[in-house]
Design an enzyme around this catalytic site. Structure first.
Site, PDB file in Angstrom:
ATOM      1  N   TYR A  35      -6.082  10.828   3.667  1.00  0.00           N
ATOM      2  CA  TYR A  35      -4.687  11.190   3.462  1.00  0.00           C
ATOM      3  C   TYR A  35      -4.570  12.000   2.170  1.00  0.00           C
ATOM      4  CZ  TYR A  35      -3.985   8.253   7.472  1.00  0.00           C
ATOM      5  OH  TYR A  35      -4.053   7.757   8.751  1.00  0.00           O
TER       6      TYR A  35
ATOM      7  N   GLY B 258      -9.053  -6.375   8.970  1.00  0.00           N
ATOM      8  CA  GLY B 258      -7.961  -5.613   9.552  1.00  0.00           C
ATOM      9  C   GLY B 258      -7.652  -6.074  10.955  1.00  0.00           C
ATOM     10  N   ARG B 259      -8.381  -5.537  11.942  1.00  0.00           N
ATOM     11  CA  ARG B 259      -8.082  -5.836  13.348  1.00  0.00           C
ATOM     12  C   ARG B 259      -8.015  -7.334  13.650  1.00  0.00           C
ATOM     13  NH1 ARG B 259     -12.569  -1.799  15.282  1.00  0.00           N
ATOM     14  NH2 ARG B 259     -13.294  -2.519  13.240  1.00  0.00           N
TER      15      ARG B 259
ATOM     16  N   GLN C 233       0.848  -1.196   0.000  1.00  0.00           N
ATOM     17  CA  GLN C 233       0.000   0.000   0.000  1.00  0.00           C
ATOM     18  C   GLN C 233       0.886   1.249   0.000  1.00  0.00           C
ATOM     19  OE1 GLN C 233      -2.395   1.372   3.400  1.00  0.00           O
ATOM     20  NE2 GLN C 233      -4.179   1.372   2.052  1.00  0.00           N
TER      21      GLN C 233
ATOM     22  N   ARG D 255      -7.424   2.018  -2.784  1.00  0.00           N
ATOM     23  CA  ARG D 255      -8.324   1.993  -1.626  1.00  0.00           C
ATOM     24  C   ARG D 255      -9.113   3.294  -1.565  1.00  0.00           C
ATOM     25  NH1 ARG D 255      -7.738   0.287   4.759  1.00  0.00           N
ATOM     26  NH2 ARG D 255      -9.284  -1.331   4.473  1.00  0.00           N
TER      27      ARG D 255
HETATM   28  C1  LIG Z   1      -3.895  -0.681  14.000  1.00  0.00           C
HETATM   29  C2  LIG Z   1      -4.541  -0.286  12.698  1.00  0.00           C
HETATM   30  C3  LIG Z   1      -3.753   0.175  11.674  1.00  0.00           C
HETATM   31  C4  LIG Z   1      -4.321   0.517  10.417  1.00  0.00           C
HETATM   32  N1  LIG Z   1      -3.511   0.912   9.395  1.00  0.00           N
HETATM   33  C5  LIG Z   1      -4.029   1.139   8.165  1.00  0.00           C
HETATM   34  C6  LIG Z   1      -3.175   1.427   7.065  1.00  0.00           C
HETATM   35  O1  LIG Z   1      -1.942   1.439   7.169  1.00  0.00           O
HETATM   36  N2  LIG Z   1      -3.771   1.668   5.870  1.00  0.00           N
HETATM   37  C7  LIG Z   1      -5.125   1.631   5.697  1.00  0.00           C
HETATM   38  O2  LIG Z   1      -5.617   1.876   4.598  1.00  0.00           O
HETATM   39  N3  LIG Z   1      -5.950   1.329   6.732  1.00  0.00           N
HETATM   40  C8  LIG Z   1      -5.423   1.055   7.943  1.00  0.00           C
HETATM   41  N4  LIG Z   1      -6.259   0.694   8.976  1.00  0.00           N
HETATM   42  C9  LIG Z   1      -7.681   0.443   8.703  1.00  0.00           C
HETATM   43  C10 LIG Z   1      -7.903  -1.066   8.432  1.00  0.00           C
HETATM   44  O3  LIG Z   1      -7.251  -1.468   7.232  1.00  0.00           O
HETATM   45  C11 LIG Z   1      -9.387  -1.381   8.281  1.00  0.00           C
HETATM   46  O4  LIG Z   1      -9.915  -0.612   7.236  1.00  0.00           O
HETATM   47  C12 LIG Z   1     -10.181  -1.103   9.564  1.00  0.00           C
HETATM   48  O5  LIG Z   1      -9.527  -1.623  10.695  1.00  0.00           O
HETATM   49  C13 LIG Z   1     -11.591  -1.708   9.475  1.00  0.00           C
HETATM   50  O6  LIG Z   1     -11.514  -3.096   9.209  1.00  0.00           O
HETATM   51  P1  LIG Z   1     -11.692  -4.171  10.407  1.00  0.00           P
HETATM   52  O7  LIG Z   1     -13.041  -3.896  11.018  1.00  0.00           O
HETATM   53  O8  LIG Z   1     -11.615  -5.510   9.720  1.00  0.00           O
HETATM   54  O9  LIG Z   1     -10.594  -3.943  11.384  1.00  0.00           O
HETATM   55  C14 LIG Z   1      -5.720   0.391  10.229  1.00  0.00           C
HETATM   56  C15 LIG Z   1      -6.511  -0.043  11.296  1.00  0.00           C
HETATM   57  C16 LIG Z   1      -5.944  -0.389  12.509  1.00  0.00           C
HETATM   58  C17 LIG Z   1      -6.829  -0.922  13.617  1.00  0.00           C
END
Ligand SMILES: Cc1cc2nc3c(=O)[nH]c(=O)nc-3n(C[C@H](O)[C@H](O)[C@H](O)COP(=O)(O)O)c2cc1C
Length: 364
Positions: free
Chosen positions: A175, A315-316, A94, A223
Site C-alpha cells: 500500500y 489472521g484467517r 491499523q 507492519r
Molecule cells: C480476509 C483478509 C483480510 C485481510 N486484511 C488485512 C488488513 O486489513 N491489513 C493487513 O495488514 N493484512 C490483512 N490481511 C493479511 C492478514 O493480516 C495476514 O497477514 C495473512 O492472512 C496471513 O496470516 P494467516 O496465515 O494467519 O492468515 C488480510 C487477510 C485476509 C485473509
C-alpha cells in the site's frame, strides 16, 4: 499461554489477532454496531489489531472499509474499544492509505488514486460496482506529501480519542507507504525518491506523526512485508536487505513499540526469497517482534524457543474461531470460514461464529 508485557501494556498471552479487512462498514466508512461484538468475542487474544482503517477519503482503496477521519467514525470505533476493554482485551488500530491499490470509483469525486509514481498495478479493485481493473495512479506532487503526513497525525490522534491502546502504521502489503519504500514502485527524483534514505523519508515522517499524536513511541507499532508481492503483483525492492535493514534501524532509533512482519509471501508461503532475512530484522530492532503468516501453535513454540519472535499474529484462523486461544490451548479443531464471507455482507459469517463449546459469551 504466558502473559507478555508490550511496552507498558500487559497482554494476557502472546497471541495477536492479525488485521483482517472484512468490508462491512457503511459507504461513509463507519463500522457497524455489530463490529463491537465481533472484536469483543476475540478479546481472548493478547492483542487485537483492527482491520486496516483509512486515514482519509483519499486513502480508501476498497468499498465498505472503515475510516478514522470523521466524528461519526470515532464514535463508532469508541463502541468497539469499550467492548474489547470490557472483555479484558487490548486493541490497536491499523492505519491505512492504499495508494495505487484503489480505483476512481472509491475515491472522492472519482479522482485518480495516488502513488509514489504513475505505475499501474496488476489486478482489480473491489468497488461498489464489483471488481474493476486497477488504473494508472497519479504520482503525488512533492508538496502534497506533508499533507498526507498530517492525515496520519489526525488519524492517530482520532484513534487515541476513540480509546484505542495504540496504533499500527500499515507499511506492508504494497500500500502507499510501501509504494514509497520499494524502488520497484518509487521512481521519483525528488527528496522522496532515489536513495534508500529518500524513499524512507515519507514513511518515517508518517510514523513520527503517529508518535507525536500519541505523545511518544511506546504505543506505536508498524507492519512490514519485505517479501510480499501482493496485491498488484508488485516486484520486491532491488536491495531488500539494505532497504528494510535501514528502515528497521530507523524505526528502532525512534523507539517504536513493535514491528509486525509478514514472514514470506502473505497467505501463500513462509518461504523467504534471497535477500530477505527476518532474523536480521529482529536483531536490529530494539522493541518487540511480532511474527505472522501461516502460523501454527507448533511453529510459534519453535520460534519462541529459538528467540525468533515475541508475539504471534493469526489472521484467517480468527475469522471462524473467535475463541482461537482456547482452541490452541486445548488442541481443538479449527473451523474454516468460506471465502464468500471474508469480504462484505452483514453479521452472518462475521460476529455469529460459535466457539468450540457453544456461543462465545461476552460482557455487554
Ligand atoms: C480476509 C483478509 C483480510 C485481510 N486484511 C488485512 C488488513 O486489513 N491489513 C493487513 O495488514 N493484512 C490483512 N490481511 C493479511 C492478514 O493480516 C495476514 O497477514 C495473512 O492472512 C496471513 O496470516 P494467516 O496465515 O494467519 O492468515 C488480510 C487477510 C485476509 C485473509
Amino acid at each position: 499461554m504466558q502473559p507478555f508485557t508490550l511496552g507498558d501494556l500487559k497482554l494476557k498471552n502472546r497471541v495477536v489477532m492479525a488485521p483482517l479487512t472484512r468490508s462491512r462498514s457503511s459507504t461513509e466508512g463507519v463500522p457497524p454496531a455489530y463490529a463491537a461484538d465481533y472484536y469483543a468475542q476475540r478479546a481472548n487474544a493478547g492483542l487485537i489489531v483492527t482491520e486496516a482503517t483509512n486515514i482519509s477519503p483519499q486513502g480508501v482503496g476498497y468499498a465498505y472499509t472503515p475510516g478514522i477521519w470523521s466524528d461519526a467514525q470515532v464514535d463508532a470505533w469508541s463502541k468497539v474499544t469499550e467492548a474489547v476493554h470490557r472483555n479484558d482485551g487490548r486493541i490497536v488500530m491499523q492505519l491505512w492509505h492504499t495508494g495505487r491499490i484503489s480505483h476512481p470509483d472509491v475515491q472522492p469525486n472519482g479522482a485518480l488514486p495516488v502513488s509514489a509514481s504513475a505505475i499501474r498495478p496488476e489486478g482489480q479493485a473491489f468497488t461498489e460496482k464489483g471488481m474493476q481493473d486497477h488504473v494508472t495512479p497519479r504520482a503525488l506532487e512533492t508538496d502534497e506529501i506533508p499533507g498526507i503526513v498530517e492525515d496520519y497525525r489526525r488519524a492517530a490522534a482520532n484513534a487515541k480519542r476513540a480509546g484505542f491502546d495504540g496504533v499500527e502504521v500499515h507499511s506492508a502489503n504494497n500500500y502507499l507507504l510501501e509504494q514509497f519504500v520499494r524502488d520497484s514502485t518509487n521512481k521519483r527524483t525528488d527528496r522522496y525518491g532515489g536513495s534508500i534514505e529518500n524513499r524512507l523519508r515519507f514513511p518515517l515522517d508518517a510514523v513520527r506523526a503517529a508518535i507525536d499524536a500519541w505523545g511518544g513511541p511506546n504505543r506505536v507499532g508498524i507492519r512490514l512485508s519485505p517479501a510480499t508481492t501482493q496485491p498488484g503483483n508488485t516486484p520486491l525492492d532491488s536491495t531488500t536487505h539494505d532497504t528494510y535493514g535501514a528502515y528497521v534501524d530507523a524505526l528502532s532509533k525512534l523507539g517504536l513499540l513493535y514491528i509486525h512482519t509478514i514472514e514470506g509471501v502473505t497467505q501463500q508461503t513462509r518461504d523467504v526469497p534471497e535477500g530477505v532475512d527476518f532474523a536480521d530484522l529482529r536483531r536490529r530492532f530494539s522493541g518487540a517482534y511480532m511474527a505472522n503468516n501461516q502460523l501454527t501453535l507448533e511453529l510459534c513454540e519453535a520460534e519462541l524457543k529459538e528467540g525468533r519472535a515475541d508475539l504471534f499474529s493469526f489472521g484467517r484462523p480468527y475469522i471462524a474461531n473467535p475463541d482461537l486461544v482456547y482452541r490452541l490451548t486445548e488442541d481443538g479443531p479449527l473451523a474454516e470460514a468460506p471465502k464468500a464471507t471474508w469480504y462484505g455482507g452483514d453479521f452472518h459469517g462475521y460476529s455469529d461464529w460459535p466457539g468450540m463449546k457453544g456461543p462465545v459469551e461476552i460482557r455487554r
